[in-house]
Design a protein around this motif. Structure first.
Motif, PDB file in Angstrom:
ATOM      1  N   MET A  96       0.853  -1.197   0.000  1.00 34.62           N
ATOM      2  CA  MET A  96       0.000   0.000   0.000  1.00 34.62           C
ATOM      3  C   MET A  96       0.882   1.239   0.000  1.00 34.62           C
ATOM      4  N   PRO A  97       0.660   2.188  -0.910  1.00 37.03           N
ATOM      5  CA  PRO A  97       1.490   3.387  -0.962  1.00 37.03           C
ATOM      6  C   PRO A  97       1.161   4.327   0.181  1.00 37.03           C
ATOM      7  N   PRO A  98       2.075   5.267   0.496  1.00 40.69           N
ATOM      8  CA  PRO A  98       1.781   6.263   1.523  1.00 40.69           C
ATOM      9  C   PRO A  98       0.525   7.054   1.183  1.00 40.69           C
ATOM     10  N   VAL A  99      -0.179   7.488   2.223  1.00 45.25           N
ATOM     11  CA  VAL A  99      -1.390   8.282   2.036  1.00 45.25           C
ATOM     12  C   VAL A  99      -0.992   9.738   1.831  1.00 45.25           C
ATOM     13  N   PRO A 100      -1.474  10.401   0.767  1.00 46.20           N
ATOM     14  CA  PRO A 100      -1.103  11.807   0.544  1.00 46.20           C
ATOM     15  C   PRO A 100      -1.506  12.685   1.718  1.00 46.20           C
ATOM     16  N   ASP A 101      -0.739  13.742   1.929  1.00 41.93           N
ATOM     17  CA  ASP A 101      -0.995  14.690   3.009  1.00 41.93           C
ATOM     18  C   ASP A 101      -2.031  15.703   2.538  1.00 41.93           C
ATOM     19  N   THR A 102      -3.271  15.465   2.912  1.00 43.76           N
ATOM     20  CA  THR A 102      -4.347  16.355   2.484  1.00 43.76           C
ATOM     21  C   THR A 102      -4.726  17.380   3.537  1.00 43.76           C
ATOM     22  N   GLY A 103      -4.207  17.197   4.762  1.00 41.83           N
ATOM     23  CA  GLY A 103      -4.573  18.096   5.847  1.00 41.83           C
ATOM     24  C   GLY A 103      -5.973  17.863   6.356  1.00 41.83           C
ATOM     25  N   ALA A 104      -6.591  16.740   5.976  1.00 40.59           N
ATOM     26  CA  ALA A 104      -7.986  16.479   6.333  1.00 40.59           C
ATOM     27  C   ALA A 104      -8.146  15.696   7.620  1.00 40.59           C
ATOM     28  N   GLY A 105      -7.065  15.483   8.369  1.00 40.73           N
ATOM     29  CA  GLY A 105      -7.182  14.741   9.618  1.00 40.73           C
ATOM     30  C   GLY A 105      -6.140  13.659   9.698  1.00 40.73           C
ATOM     31  N   PRO A 106      -6.163  12.853  10.770  1.00 37.15           N
ATOM     32  CA  PRO A 106      -5.125  11.846  10.971  1.00 37.15           C
ATOM     33  C   PRO A 106      -5.136  10.783   9.880  1.00 37.15           C
ATOM     34  N   ARG A 107      -3.944  10.362   9.479  1.00 36.18           N
ATOM     35  CA  ARG A 107      -3.811   9.267   8.528  1.00 36.18           C
ATOM     36  C   ARG A 107      -3.989   7.953   9.280  1.00 36.18           C
ATOM     37  N   PRO A 108      -4.551   6.936   8.661  1.00 35.04           N
ATOM     38  CA  PRO A 108      -4.556   5.621   9.300  1.00 35.04           C
ATOM     39  C   PRO A 108      -3.126   5.131   9.427  1.00 35.04           C
ATOM     40  N   LEU A 109      -2.796   4.505  10.563  1.00 34.48           N
ATOM     41  CA  LEU A 109      -1.432   4.030  10.770  1.00 34.48           C
ATOM     42  C   LEU A 109      -1.175   2.845   9.853  1.00 34.48           C
ATOM     43  N   ARG A 110      -0.244   3.029   8.934  1.00 31.52           N
ATOM     44  CA  ARG A 110       0.022   2.027   7.902  1.00 31.52           C
ATOM     45  C   ARG A 110       1.155   1.091   8.281  1.00 31.52           C
ATOM     46  N   LYS A 111       2.184   1.625   8.931  1.00 30.69           N
ATOM     47  CA  LYS A 111       3.352   0.821   9.300  1.00 30.69           C
ATOM     48  C   LYS A 111       3.715   1.083  10.755  1.00 30.69           C
ATOM     49  N   LEU A 112       3.877   0.010  11.510  1.00 34.24           N
ATOM     50  CA  LEU A 112       4.235   0.082  12.928  1.00 34.24           C
ATOM     51  C   LEU A 112       5.520  -0.708  13.140  1.00 34.24           C
ATOM     52  N   GLY A 113       6.548  -0.033  13.642  1.00 33.75           N
ATOM     53  CA  GLY A 113       7.813  -0.697  13.902  1.00 33.75           C
ATOM     54  C   GLY A 113       8.392  -0.268  15.227  1.00 33.75           C
ATOM     55  N   PHE A 114       9.610  -0.746  15.499  1.00 34.40           N
ATOM     56  CA  PHE A 114      10.271  -0.392  16.750  1.00 34.40           C
ATOM     57  C   PHE A 114      11.747  -0.137  16.494  1.00 34.40           C
ATOM     58  N   LEU A 115      12.360   0.584  17.432  1.00 34.20           N
ATOM     59  CA  LEU A 115      13.764   0.974  17.346  1.00 34.20           C
ATOM     60  C   LEU A 115      14.449   0.605  18.653  1.00 34.20           C
ATOM     61  N   THR A 116      15.635  -0.016  18.564  1.00 34.21           N
ATOM     62  CA  THR A 116      16.349  -0.411  19.770  1.00 34.21           C
ATOM     63  C   THR A 116      17.822  -0.071  19.651  1.00 34.21           C
ATOM     64  N   ILE A 117      18.455   0.165  20.787  1.00 36.18           N
ATOM     65  CA  ILE A 117      19.884   0.452  20.829  1.00 36.18           C
ATOM     66  C   ILE A 117      20.704  -0.825  20.820  1.00 36.18           C
ATOM     67  N   GLY A 118      20.097  -1.975  21.195  1.00 34.86           N
ATOM     68  CA  GLY A 118      20.838  -3.226  21.238  1.00 34.86           C
ATOM     69  C   GLY A 118      21.845  -3.259  22.373  1.00 34.86           C
ATOM     70  N   LEU A 119      21.390  -2.935  23.569  1.00 35.17           N
ATOM     71  CA  LEU A 119      22.269  -2.873  24.738  1.00 35.17           C
ATOM     72  C   LEU A 119      22.896  -4.234  25.028  1.00 35.17           C
ATOM     73  N   PHE A 120      24.166  -4.223  25.481  1.00 33.86           N
ATOM     74  CA  PHE A 120      24.816  -5.473  25.868  1.00 33.86           C
ATOM     75  C   PHE A 120      25.777  -5.235  27.023  1.00 33.86           C
ATOM     76  N   ASP A 121      26.112  -6.315  27.708  1.00 36.23           N
ATOM     77  CA  ASP A 121      27.070  -6.301  28.806  1.00 36.23           C
ATOM     78  C   ASP A 121      28.460  -6.506  28.210  1.00 36.23           C
ATOM     79  N   GLU A 122      29.393  -5.624  28.534  1.00 33.87           N
ATOM     80  CA  GLU A 122      30.740  -5.737  27.976  1.00 33.87           C
ATOM     81  C   GLU A 122      31.378  -7.089  28.284  1.00 33.87           C
ATOM     82  N   ALA A 123      31.020  -7.684  29.435  1.00 33.99           N
ATOM     83  CA  ALA A 123      31.598  -8.975  29.810  1.00 33.99           C
ATOM     84  C   ALA A 123      30.986 -10.131  29.029  1.00 33.99           C
TER      85      ALA A 123
END
Length: 349
Positions: free
Chosen positions: A1-28
């Motif tokens: 599904m392509p991105p929804v154009p920005d029409t200024g008519a209200g909130p866009r339906p959420l099309r893609k949901l993801g997450f971001l992580t730093i990938g923390l680890f113990d040096e040992a």
């Protein structure tokens, strides 16, 4: 599904949901932390999340080589998109990075979404002798470094020579070449200038929980208004206009499935970081968004009240840096099963 154009008519339906992580680890025991990150990416795919993004951390106890980790992730997943948010190009040679990105994109079947940024490496004076011992004072850490990467990924010449020499065959462009990767390159920006520049280059735009307060009246604006101005500036400069892709990366922590101890820890984390959100910080006048913690119904209501959120249809919510694997499992599960559906999102099949 392509991105929804920005029409200024209200909130866009959420099309893609993801997450971001730093990938923390113990040096040992760094392997355990890296394996935990790969586990989260696999969990995200099982939950139907659309994307998993890795931060880039040099000389810290977070993932320093996300492209290498994502190469491993390509062999453990089949569908979820894999991104970097972001790779600071001051640490990279664009030609070598282009080769690595193309290789991982080929291995993933075209799922890589590299995000990049510019500027001198953090603690430049302390690392320059190790990173660029002979050329540090001549290195360009501006937008031209991104242009080089864009051109190389797109397949423009990297060498004046191509052909056969003895039994060796040489190409004049980066190999492997991965068609489509250029269109999946993102710029992580926090200023009006970077937003406009990314749009002019036809890139995608990553906007996070940090923006710059610019201009004499910027301090009177709130984070949401500044971020919205960046999104609009990016799309105004982009050839696709309102259909240009923007992903928002706020810290969002649903607590529906959390234990009492987890909820207390999450809330304390957000409280400790709240003072920095009340005014622009430091010489760069950075503005920070408050971390959003609570039940999914409250989070959905809060997100929908933000004009910047209503302007996007993709998000990659950032996981807090210091939590444990079981905390991240609970957060991802609630994102996919509680918060996402309240925002109109549907899990990928």
């Amino acid at each position: 599904m392509p991105p929804v154009p920005d029409t200024g008519a209200g909130p866009r339906p959420l099309r893609k949901l993801g997450f971001l992580t730093i990938g923390l680890f113990d040096e040992a025991d760094p392997r355990a932390g890296h394996e935990d990150t790969l586990h989260l990416i696999e969990l995200g795919e099982r939950l139907g999340l659309d994307s998993a993004w890795l931060r880039h951390r040099h000389l810290q106890h977070g993932i320093s080589s996300p492209v290498a980790v994502l190469a491993a992730a390509t062999q453990r997943t089949r569908r979820i998109e894999l991104g970097t948010a972001v790779t600071p190009l001051g640490w990279e040679n664009p030609l070598r990075l282009a080769e690595d990105l193309a290789t991982v994109d080929i291995l993933s079947g075209g799922r890589l979404n590299p995000g990049v940024s510019v500027g001198p490496p953090v603690h430049w004076q302390d690392v320059k002798d190790s990173l660029y011992p002979d050329t540090g004072d001549a290195e360009d850490f501006g937008y031209d470094r991104v242009r080089r990467l864009l051109d190389l990924v797109a397949g423009r010449p990297a060498s004046r020579f191509s052909g056969t020499e003895g039994i060796e065959v040489y190409s004049d462009r980066v190999q492997p070449h991965s068609p489509g990767l250029r269109e999946r390159l993102w710029y992580g920006g926090g200023s009006l200038r970077s937003a406009r520049w990314a749009g002019e280059q036809g890139m995608n735009f990553l906007t996070s929980s940090v923006v710059k307060a610019e201009g004499p009246d910027a301090g009177d604006l709130d984070f949401d208004a500044v971020q919205l101005s960046h999104i609009r500036a990016f799309r105004a400069a982009h050839p696709l206009g309102g259909a240009a892709r923007v992903s928002q990366g706020l810290v969002v922590v649903p607590t529906d499935g959390a234990s009492a101890a987890q909820r207390e820890r999450y809330e304390e984390y957000a409280r400790a970081r709240l003072p920095r959100t009340r005014s622009p910080q430091g010489p760069a006048r950075l503005m920070f968004a408050p971390d959003l913690v609570g039940p999914s119904e409250q989070l959905a209501e809060r997100l929908l009240s933000l004009a910047s959120y209503r302007a996007v249809d993709e998000v990659a919510f950032a996981l807090p840096f210091t939590f444990a694997r079981e905390d991240y499992e609970q957060i991802l599960t609630d994102l996919a099963t509680r918060l996402g559906p309240l925002l109109g999102w549907r899990p990928a099949g």
